[in-house]
Design a protein around this motif. Structure first.
Motif, mmCIF file in Angstrom:
data_model
loop_
_atom_site.group_PDB
_atom_site.id
_atom_site.type_symbol
_atom_site.label_atom_id
_atom_site.label_comp_id
_atom_site.label_asym_id
_atom_site.label_seq_id
_atom_site.Cartn_x
_atom_site.Cartn_y
_atom_site.Cartn_z
ATOM 1 N N SER A 122 -29.249 -138.074 74.724
ATOM 2 C CA SER A 122 -29.841 -137.969 73.387
ATOM 3 C C SER A 122 -31.367 -137.905 73.442
ATOM 4 C CB SER A 122 -29.365 -139.107 72.480
ATOM 5 O OG SER A 122 -29.777 -140.352 72.978
ATOM 6 N N ASP B 199 -32.234 -134.375 74.617
ATOM 7 C CA ASP B 199 -32.004 -133.435 73.517
ATOM 8 C C ASP B 199 -33.138 -133.494 72.504
ATOM 9 O OD1 ASP B 199 -29.607 -132.513 74.580
ATOM 10 O OD2 ASP B 199 -28.356 -133.749 73.266
ATOM 11 N N ALA B 200 -33.588 -134.697 72.158
ATOM 12 C CA ALA B 200 -34.667 -134.853 71.181
ATOM 13 C C ALA B 200 -35.951 -134.213 71.701
ATOM 14 C CB ALA B 200 -34.891 -136.329 70.864
ATOM 15 N N ASN C 77 -35.544 -130.373 71.738
ATOM 16 C CA ASN C 77 -35.579 -129.838 70.370
ATOM 17 C C ASN C 77 -37.004 -129.765 69.839
ATOM 18 O OD1 ASN C 77 -32.855 -129.257 70.044
ATOM 19 N ND2 ASN C 77 -32.391 -131.321 69.315
ATOM 20 N N ARG D 199 -38.595 -126.625 71.210
ATOM 21 C CA ARG D 199 -37.828 -125.397 71.008
ATOM 22 C C ARG D 199 -38.673 -124.337 70.301
ATOM 23 N NH1 ARG D 199 -32.970 -125.138 72.297
ATOM 24 N NH2 ARG D 199 -32.612 -127.373 72.082
ATOM 25 N N GLY E 299 -35.273 -119.635 70.312
ATOM 26 C CA GLY E 299 -34.240 -120.666 70.245
ATOM 27 C C GLY E 299 -34.166 -121.504 71.509
ATOM 28 N N ASN E 300 -35.064 -121.242 72.463
ATOM 29 C CA ASN E 300 -35.079 -121.969 73.731
ATOM 30 C C ASN E 300 -36.268 -122.906 73.799
ATOM 31 O OD1 ASN E 300 -32.836 -120.543 74.834
ATOM 32 N ND2 ASN E 300 -34.190 -118.829 75.247
ATOM 33 N N PRO E 301 -36.106 -124.044 74.478
ATOM 34 C CA PRO E 301 -37.261 -124.917 74.690
ATOM 35 C C PRO E 301 -38.269 -124.226 75.587
ATOM 36 C CG PRO E 301 -35.204 -126.046 75.242
ATOM 37 C CD PRO E 301 -34.880 -124.618 75.029
#
Length: 90
Positions: A68, A71-72, A75, A78, A83-85
């Motif tokens: 998590s 992911d944070a 994001n 991003r 749409g990609n980091p």
């Protein structure tokens, strides 16, 4: 990483114990804080993430990431066009 030698950067030290683990968490401090990304208070983590943008220079040496937390961070980095980091400084 299991060693009694501290890293050569300012590290979090969360959970340090003179008998069991004198170094504690080896995650590098988030700029402006005395702990790593994993040990920031939720409000501080939210503020840090809000200040990031795609291509931001980041350094999270020694930090242990949960799914998590990763992911944070990804994001926050991003790129809306792809749409990609987009990462720098890693």
């Amino acid at each position: 990483m299991s060693t009694s030698e501290p890293p050569n950067w300012r590290h979090c030290a969360h959970g340090a114990d003179p008998a069991a683990d004198p170094v504690g968490c080896r995650g590098i401090h988030v700029p402006g804080h005395t702990v790593c990304f994993a040990h920031l208070a939720n409000s501080d983590r939210d503020a840090y993430l809000a200040g990031l943008a795609p291509g931001a220079s980041i350094d999270h040496r020694g930090t242990t990431f949960t799914e998590s937390l990763l992911d944070a961070l990804l994001n926050a980095l991003r790129d809306p066009a792809t749409g990609n980091p987009r990462l720098e400084g890693i």
